[in-house]
Scaffold this motif. Structure first.
Motif, PDB file in Angstrom:
ATOM      1  N   ALA A   1       0.831  -1.210   0.000  1.00 53.98           N
ATOM      2  CA  ALA A   1       0.000   0.000   0.000  1.00 53.98           C
ATOM      3  C   ALA A   1       0.863   1.256   0.000  1.00 53.98           C
ATOM      4  O   ALA A   1       0.551   2.243  -0.682  1.00 53.98           O
ATOM      5  CB  ALA A   1      -0.936  -0.015   1.211  1.00 53.98           C
ATOM      6  N   LEU A   2       1.957   1.250   0.755  1.00 56.19           N
ATOM      7  CA  LEU A   2       2.855   2.406   0.801  1.00 56.19           C
ATOM      8  C   LEU A   2       3.581   2.608  -0.534  1.00 56.19           C
ATOM      9  O   LEU A   2       3.762   3.737  -0.990  1.00 56.19           O
ATOM     10  CB  LEU A   2       3.872   2.222   1.931  1.00 56.19           C
ATOM     11  CG  LEU A   2       3.321   2.337   3.363  1.00 56.19           C
ATOM     12  CD1 LEU A   2       4.362   1.887   4.379  1.00 56.19           C
ATOM     13  CD2 LEU A   2       2.867   3.756   3.663  1.00 56.19           C
ATOM     14  N   ARG A   3       3.961   1.503  -1.163  1.00 60.39           N
ATOM     15  CA  ARG A   3       4.606   1.608  -2.483  1.00 60.39           C
ATOM     16  C   ARG A   3       3.633   2.190  -3.509  1.00 60.39           C
ATOM     17  O   ARG A   3       4.022   2.991  -4.365  1.00 60.39           O
ATOM     18  CB  ARG A   3       5.080   0.223  -2.941  1.00 60.39           C
ATOM     19  CG  ARG A   3       6.255  -0.318  -2.159  1.00 60.39           C
ATOM     20  CD  ARG A   3       6.556  -1.776  -2.517  1.00 60.39           C
ATOM     21  NE  ARG A   3       6.856  -1.906  -3.933  1.00 60.39           N
ATOM     22  CZ  ARG A   3       6.271  -2.802  -4.734  1.00 60.39           C
ATOM     23  NH1 ARG A   3       5.334  -3.620  -4.257  1.00 60.39           N
ATOM     24  NH2 ARG A   3       6.621  -2.875  -5.999  1.00 60.39           N
TER      25      ARG A   3
ATOM     26  N   TYR B   1      -1.615   2.623  21.748  1.00 60.04           N
ATOM     27  CA  TYR B   1      -0.917   1.837  20.734  1.00 60.04           C
ATOM     28  C   TYR B   1       0.129   2.666  19.977  1.00 60.04           C
ATOM     29  O   TYR B   1       0.845   2.147  19.130  1.00 60.04           O
ATOM     30  CB  TYR B   1      -1.912   1.298  19.700  1.00 60.04           C
ATOM     31  CG  TYR B   1      -3.095   0.563  20.280  1.00 60.04           C
ATOM     32  CD1 TYR B   1      -2.926  -0.669  20.891  1.00 60.04           C
ATOM     33  CD2 TYR B   1      -4.384   1.080  20.212  1.00 60.04           C
ATOM     34  CE1 TYR B   1      -3.999  -1.364  21.424  1.00 60.04           C
ATOM     35  CE2 TYR B   1      -5.466   0.405  20.743  1.00 60.04           C
ATOM     36  CZ  TYR B   1      -5.272  -0.817  21.343  1.00 60.04           C
ATOM     37  OH  TYR B   1      -6.336  -1.501  21.865  1.00 60.04           O
ATOM     38  N   LEU B   2       0.205   3.948  20.256  1.00 59.85           N
ATOM     39  CA  LEU B   2       1.003   4.860  19.432  1.00 59.85           C
ATOM     40  C   LEU B   2       2.504   4.613  19.536  1.00 59.85           C
ATOM     41  O   LEU B   2       3.259   5.015  18.653  1.00 59.85           O
ATOM     42  CB  LEU B   2       0.676   6.312  19.797  1.00 59.85           C
ATOM     43  CG  LEU B   2      -0.821   6.703  19.741  1.00 59.85           C
ATOM     44  CD1 LEU B   2      -0.995   8.172  20.086  1.00 59.85           C
ATOM     45  CD2 LEU B   2      -1.402   6.412  18.362  1.00 59.85           C
TER      46      LEU B   2
ATOM     47  N   ILE C   1      -0.849  10.294  14.388  1.00 54.18           N
ATOM     48  CA  ILE C   1      -0.460   8.928  14.012  1.00 54.18           C
ATOM     49  C   ILE C   1      -1.718   8.123  13.703  1.00 54.18           C
ATOM     50  O   ILE C   1      -2.736   8.240  14.394  1.00 54.18           O
ATOM     51  CB  ILE C   1       0.328   8.267  15.151  1.00 54.18           C
ATOM     52  CG1 ILE C   1       1.682   8.970  15.349  1.00 54.18           C
ATOM     53  CG2 ILE C   1       0.536   6.774  14.900  1.00 54.18           C
ATOM     54  CD1 ILE C   1       2.415   8.547  16.616  1.00 54.18           C
ATOM     55  N   LYS C   2      -1.649   7.291  12.672  1.00 51.38           N
ATOM     56  CA  LYS C   2      -2.779   6.435  12.316  1.00 51.38           C
ATOM     57  C   LYS C   2      -2.455   4.982  12.677  1.00 51.38           C
ATOM     58  O   LYS C   2      -1.312   4.554  12.559  1.00 51.38           O
ATOM     59  CB  LYS C   2      -3.075   6.533  10.820  1.00 51.38           C
ATOM     60  CG  LYS C   2      -3.520   7.917  10.358  1.00 51.38           C
ATOM     61  CD  LYS C   2      -3.682   7.931   8.851  1.00 51.38           C
ATOM     62  CE  LYS C   2      -4.063   9.329   8.355  1.00 51.38           C
ATOM     63  NZ  LYS C   2      -4.158   9.358   6.869  1.00 51.38           N
ATOM     64  N   ILE C   3      -3.471   4.252  13.078  1.00 50.06           N
ATOM     65  CA  ILE C   3      -3.319   2.839  13.434  1.00 50.06           C
ATOM     66  C   ILE C   3      -4.339   2.028  12.639  1.00 50.06           C
ATOM     67  O   ILE C   3      -5.518   2.372  12.627  1.00 50.06           O
ATOM     68  CB  ILE C   3      -3.549   2.601  14.943  1.00 50.06           C
ATOM     69  CG1 ILE C   3      -2.616   3.465  15.794  1.00 50.06           C
ATOM     70  CG2 ILE C   3      -3.397   1.125  15.286  1.00 50.06           C
ATOM     71  CD1 ILE C   3      -1.176   3.079  15.762  1.00 50.06           C
ATOM     72  N   SER C   4      -3.900   0.971  11.975  1.00 45.14           N
ATOM     73  CA  SER C   4      -4.847   0.099  11.278  1.00 45.14           C
ATOM     74  C   SER C   4      -5.329  -0.988  12.231  1.00 45.14           C
ATOM     75  O   SER C   4      -4.665  -1.306  13.220  1.00 45.14           O
ATOM     76  CB  SER C   4      -4.200  -0.528  10.040  1.00 45.14           C
ATOM     77  OG  SER C   4      -3.125  -1.357  10.409  1.00 45.14           O
ATOM     78  N   HIS C   5      -6.494  -1.574  11.928  1.00 39.12           N
ATOM     79  CA  HIS C   5      -7.094  -2.580  12.807  1.00 39.12           C
ATOM     80  C   HIS C   5      -7.384  -3.856  12.030  1.00 39.12           C
ATOM     81  O   HIS C   5      -8.036  -3.827  10.990  1.00 39.12           O
ATOM     82  CB  HIS C   5      -8.396  -2.057  13.422  1.00 39.12           C
ATOM     83  CG  HIS C   5      -8.204  -0.886  14.327  1.00 39.12           C
ATOM     84  ND1 HIS C   5      -8.011  -1.011  15.674  1.00 39.12           N
ATOM     85  CD2 HIS C   5      -8.156   0.443  14.067  1.00 39.12           C
ATOM     86  CE1 HIS C   5      -7.850   0.190  16.209  1.00 39.12           C
ATOM     87  NE2 HIS C   5      -7.936   1.084  15.253  1.00 39.12           N
TER      88      HIS C   5
ATOM     89  N   GLY D   1      -4.245   2.747   7.952  1.00 36.72           N
ATOM     90  CA  GLY D   1      -4.864   3.403   9.094  1.00 36.72           C
ATOM     91  C   GLY D   1      -5.898   4.455   8.747  1.00 36.72           C
ATOM     92  O   GLY D   1      -6.395   5.146   9.637  1.00 36.72           O
ATOM     93  N   ASN D   2      -6.243   4.618   7.477  1.00 35.11           N
ATOM     94  CA  ASN D   2      -7.264   5.594   7.070  1.00 35.11           C
ATOM     95  C   ASN D   2      -8.653   5.047   7.366  1.00 35.11           C
ATOM     96  O   ASN D   2      -8.999   3.941   6.941  1.00 35.11           O
ATOM     97  CB  ASN D   2      -7.134   5.900   5.573  1.00 35.11           C
ATOM     98  CG  ASN D   2      -5.784   6.494   5.226  1.00 35.11           C
ATOM     99  OD1 ASN D   2      -5.381   7.518   5.788  1.00 35.11           O
ATOM    100  ND2 ASN D   2      -5.053   5.850   4.318  1.00 35.11           N
TER     101      ASN D   2
END
Length: 949
Positions: free
Chosen positions: A301-303, A538-539, A625-629, A934-935
């Motif tokens: 996803a980052l790429r 969680y950060l 900061i974003k966190i994915s779940h 994390g969006n």
């Protein structure tokens, strides 16, 4: 008290019942055979009719295949991934390591020739090893002319010893066989069996099937041989190929692997693939496999969003730096050496010649000393003379049977009387005592437990094994032991590292992949005084990731710092990207470094405040900061916790009663909570405090005295403030552990001071929630006996005609598997009735289903307080709904269907408080999710599913 019934107890009971029926003996025997039938541990779960990925019967392309479960878990070759690894102690494996030793040597600047190696191997064939003196004599040179060998802590030369060869050779030669290295094929077959098979009868069956026609006495001795364990990283196929080249050439292992290009041989190519894909066969552990999959999803996803990276840094498992590692190894070697010297001294004092006592007997003596001269399970005094001279008097026993634990380490071995070992069988000590196996042997389980805990010579891990109270006959417990020994987190990290490297190499992408030791983030945090509070939010994971990435990207540690006057050669490995140490504070005065520290702290602190509603986003220097779940929606979960609990009714409310099994445990979380509750004045939940306050006062005084002595020690206690009150946290070892070591166990208060020992303690853990009441199975007086019911599978939300929101709770008991359909099913008629019970009409609108940890958005009327709000505790203003904004929370479970109450948690932070909002009269409720970056986004067009996979 737990009562454990063994299989034979059920068989005896069944036999008695059947013989009171009008049945013939043949039918009775057939019924008993069916009930007594029991699979071997290595068969795993499932069957041919019910295949499972975790058992020996698996489904491949619609066909059932039978596999060897132990073979599957043993791992694949690093060179030929379709080949299984060879036993570590095989002759072929030792030859590979030995030839590598030889090819690293130089004699007066020259490498060894094949003829010289042949002569050396002739000596090894006779003795099983070679010394530097013997090597020099064979080569007709002086010892100091030989270079390139490994050394031990005393700077003495080390060469690979053929331990498996020596052990098997000794056994066979005693029976008249003539054995040399030329017999490697036969020896490897034997060692393969002894490594792979752990049961004695299993080993015998396999040994008898060999074509070498071994005698009964040889088979019996081999089957009982211990110490043949472990697997090499390479297969026999790779070893045989490389051994030939190692013998003929001068190259060592790594040079040869590169020369023959075997690192890439038979590897699946990633060329042309858009995304990085995981290898489903590379990792066995479901947890590690899931982590691997999520890692690649994030990287892909980052790429896609930012393009290709110049570098990716993989944080490996934590280990101490090289100096500490060397010190640890050195200490281990010294301890073994000192132990051997102490044993020799002990034996001499007792009148025995240490040189005439074999290794197995020395092991018995070592355990004899560790156990204080007493047997392991009933603490009968042992006769040292018989221990040494009578091999049948005592036996070395595996505490947790090796067929279950696969643990052949010292922490799973004890010295037991032959009679003890016979009655214990394949049980744990706890199970043996529960089954009355040790009746009449002079020791109760409580005495056994006290003796184990009080013995300072027994290591902590061995005590855990001795006092293990799990039912090892249960499949999930046995599986846990296997995973504990076979799953290696560092291996999972290595798989991720290799996959990334291979992908970029195959696709000619100029992204460098580096590694960094997990210890670095901890050291770095300490240097910049940025503490990590795992219980806050969680950060901290994101901050660690930034540290890992920035170390290479900022070029501070391998570029700027190398210009200082300090020697940083061991700081950063440019080729591998691995950081070994962190430099002193005084070298950090570069402006970029200072700005980096400020930014790192600001990002973390602002993000924490933002999610606690203390500051607004527009007032932040950086985006939060974003966190994915990751949510698990699998329906095949157990219905209830298998632990049986009792309850107490306090002022009309039922509370669950749990127990701290050992209040002296140094690190047990329940013990830590007890200490903190005492220090923070929250100890009224402990039953002893209510029913035996005088004894509890003794414990309270011990804890408070320890705190007064060590409260200034940051490694022992930490004090923080919440709502103006001081909160004491224990960060060091349980003070009751230290008290017991110095004074013995605490005794119940009595006037004569001779009360019974205090080991465990009960407490009210929580209000009774979802549960299965099994009180009818027990004789109780005004108490419930229950199984804790696991949270519901899912909750279905509806918007009704009256504008209110209602829901239907679907528990795991309501979900069944329909084999013909190959799907999980919720009964439609049951579901309709549940809707009717909740006053949900067929015409009411279905909104969405919520599983545990999925995200729910709640909008309430303007002026209502936020459900989760720490703003006032953190120095901010109270947070209220504005009638437009949605508060997104993590859904836990439905709580009360009548009042429309659910349980939720904040999505970025931890919260000990139980959040139970009522959603019935909310303005709006929605379902949300996060992508891998994390969006947060709203999940729309949800469909009700009563059948699903």
């Amino acid at each position: 008290m737990k009562i454990i019934f063994l299989q034979k107890d059920y068989v005896n009971e069944l036999n008695e019942i059947l013989h009171h029926q009008e049945l013939d003996e043949q039918l009775i025997n057939k019924i008993i055979d069916i009930v007594a039938r029991r699979r071997a541990y290595y068969e795993g779960p499932g069957s041919e009719k019910s295949p499972t990925p975790y058992g020996r019967f698996i489904e491949v392309d619609g066909q059932i295949q039978e596999i060897d479960l132990i073979e599957k878990m043993r791992g694949k070759c690093s060179v030929f991934p379709d080949e299984l690894r060879a036993p570590k102690m095989a002759v072929t494996a030792d030859l590979f390591n030995f030839l590598n030793d030889m090819n690293n040597l130089t004699v007066d600047g020259n490498k060894l020739s094949p003829e010289e190696k042949k002569g050396i191997l002739t000596i090894v064939s006779q003795k099983g090893n070679i010394t530097l003196r013997q090597l020099a004599k064979e080569l007709n040179v002086k010892e100091d002319e030989i270079r390139g060998y490994r050394i031990d802590k005393n700077d003495k030369a080390i060469f690979t010893e053929f331990k498996g060869y020596k052990k098997i050779k000794s056994i066979l030669e005693k029976e008249g066989y003539s054995i040399s290295l030329n017999d490697y094929e036969m020896l490897d077959r034997i060692i393969e069996i002894l490594t792979n098979k752990k049961g004695i009868q299993e080993r015998k069956d396999c040994l008898y099937h060999l074509e070498y026609k071994l005698s009964d006495s040889v088979v019996d001795t081999l089957a009982n041989t211990a110490g043949i364990t472990g697997y090499h990283s390479l297969s026999f196929k790779a070893l045989n190929l490389l051994n030939k080249e190692l013998f003929e050439s001068e190259m060592n292992q790594m040079q040869l692997l590169h020369e023959l290009k075997l690192f890439d041989k038979n590897r699946v190519s990633h060329k042309g693939k858009k995304n990085i894909e995981s290898d489903p066969e590379a990792i066995l552990s479901p947890v590690a496999k899931r982590a691997q999959n999520e890692t690649f999803k994030v990287v892909n996803a980052l790429r896609k969003k930012y393009g290709e990276f110049d570098s990716i840094v993989v944080e490996m498992t934590r280990d101490k730096n090289s100096d500490e590692k060397k010190k640890r190894i050195s200490n281990y070697q010294k301890n073994r050496e000192n132990g051997s010297k102490e044993m020799d001294k002990f034996l001499n004092e007792k009148g025995y010649d240490p040189t005439k006592i074999n290794g197995k007997t020395r092991m018995k003596i070592s355990l004899y000393l560790q156990q204080g001269g007493k047997s392991a399970y009933t603490f009968e005094p042992l006769d040292l003379n018989r221990v040494i001279k009578d091999p049948k008097y005592t036996e070395i026993d595996h505490i947790i049977p090796i067929s279950i634990s696969l643990d052949d380490s010292q922490n799973n071995k004890v010295l037991a009387l032959h009679s003890e070992n016979q009655v214990k069988g394949n049980l744990t000590p706890f199970m043996a005592y529960a089954a009355n196996k040790f009746n009449g042997m002079g020791c109760s389980y409580s005495e056994f437990k006290t003796n184990v805990l009080s013995n300072k010579e027994i290591p902590y891990k061995k005590k855990l094994n001795l006092l293990n109270e799990e039912n090892i006959t249960k499949e999930e417990v046995a599986k846990k032991f296997i995973n504990r020994n076979l799953v290696d987190t560092s291996y999972a990290c290595r798989v991720v590292l290799n996959t990334l490297s291979d992908y970029f190499k195959d696709n000619e992408i100029d992204t460098k992949v580096h590694t960094i030791n997990g210890r670095v983030t901890d050291l770095f945090r300490k240097k910049i005084h940025l503490e990590k509070d795992r219980d806050e939010n969680y950060l901290h994971h994101a901050v660690d990731a930034l540290i890992v990435a920035s170390v290479k990207k900022m070029n501070l540690l391998n570029g700027y710092l190398l210009k200082q006057e300090h020697d940083f050669n061991n700081l950063y490995n440019e080729e591998t990207g691995e950081i070994i140490t962190i430099p002193d504070d005084k070298v950090f005065y570069d402006e970029r470094y200072i700005q980096y520290i400020v930014n790192l702290k600001t990002l973390f602190e602002e993000s924490s405040k933002y999610y606690d509603h203390v500051i607004e986003k527009e007032n932040m220097c950086f985006n939060p900061i974003k966190i994915s779940h990751k949510v698990n929606t699998k329906p095949n979960r157990q219905i209830a916790d298998e632990t049986i609990y009792s309850t107490r009714n306090v002022d009309g409310t039922d509370y669950l009663i749990e127990k701290i099994p050992n209040i002296y445990d140094p690190k047990d979380k329940k013990c830590i909570r007890l200490i903190q509750d005492i220090l923070n004045g929250e100890d009224e939940k402990y039953l002893m405090e209510k029913h035996d306050p005088q004894t509890f006062d003794l414990i309270r005084d011990i804890v408070k005295y320890h705190y007064e002595q060590f409260k200034s020690d940051s490694k022992m206690y930490k004090v923080t403030k919440k709502k103006g009150e001081e909160i004491i946290t224990l960060v060091g070892e349980n003070p009751l552990t230290k008290y017991k070591e110095e004074n013995g166990v605490i005794h119940k208060y009595s006037k004569k001071g001779n009360g019974p020992e205090i080991v465990s303690m009960k407490y009210e853990s929580e209000k009774l929630g979802n549960h299965l009441d099994i009180s009818s199975n027990y004789q109780t007086n005004n108490k419930k006996v229950i199984l804790k019911q696991i949270k519901p599978y899912r909750t279905d939300f509806y918007q009704c005609e009256d504008g209110k929101f209602r829901f239907v709770t679907v528990r795991y008991t309501n979900v069944s598997y329909h084999k013909a359909k190959g799907m999980y099913v919720i009964d439609e008629q049951w579901y309709k009735q549940e809707k009717a019970n909740k006053k949900i009409k067929e015409t009411d609108k279905f909104l969405f289903s919520m599983h545990r940890d999925e995200l729910i958005g709640i909008k309430k009327k303007e002026g209502n307080s936020y459900i989760y709000d720490l703003s006032t505790e953190k120095g901010g203003d109270k947070y209220y709904y504005d009638g437009n904004s949605v508060e997104v929370l993590k859904f836990t479970a439905s709580n009360n269907e009548t009042t429309g109450t659910i349980e939720v948690k904040p999505i970025y932070t931890y919260c000990k408080k139980q959040l139970m909002p009522t959603v019935a009269s909310s303005l709006e409720i929605k379902k949300y999710a996060t992508d891998v970056l994390g969006n947060i986004y709203e999940v729309k067009d949800n469909k009700l599913k009563l059948e699903f996979k």
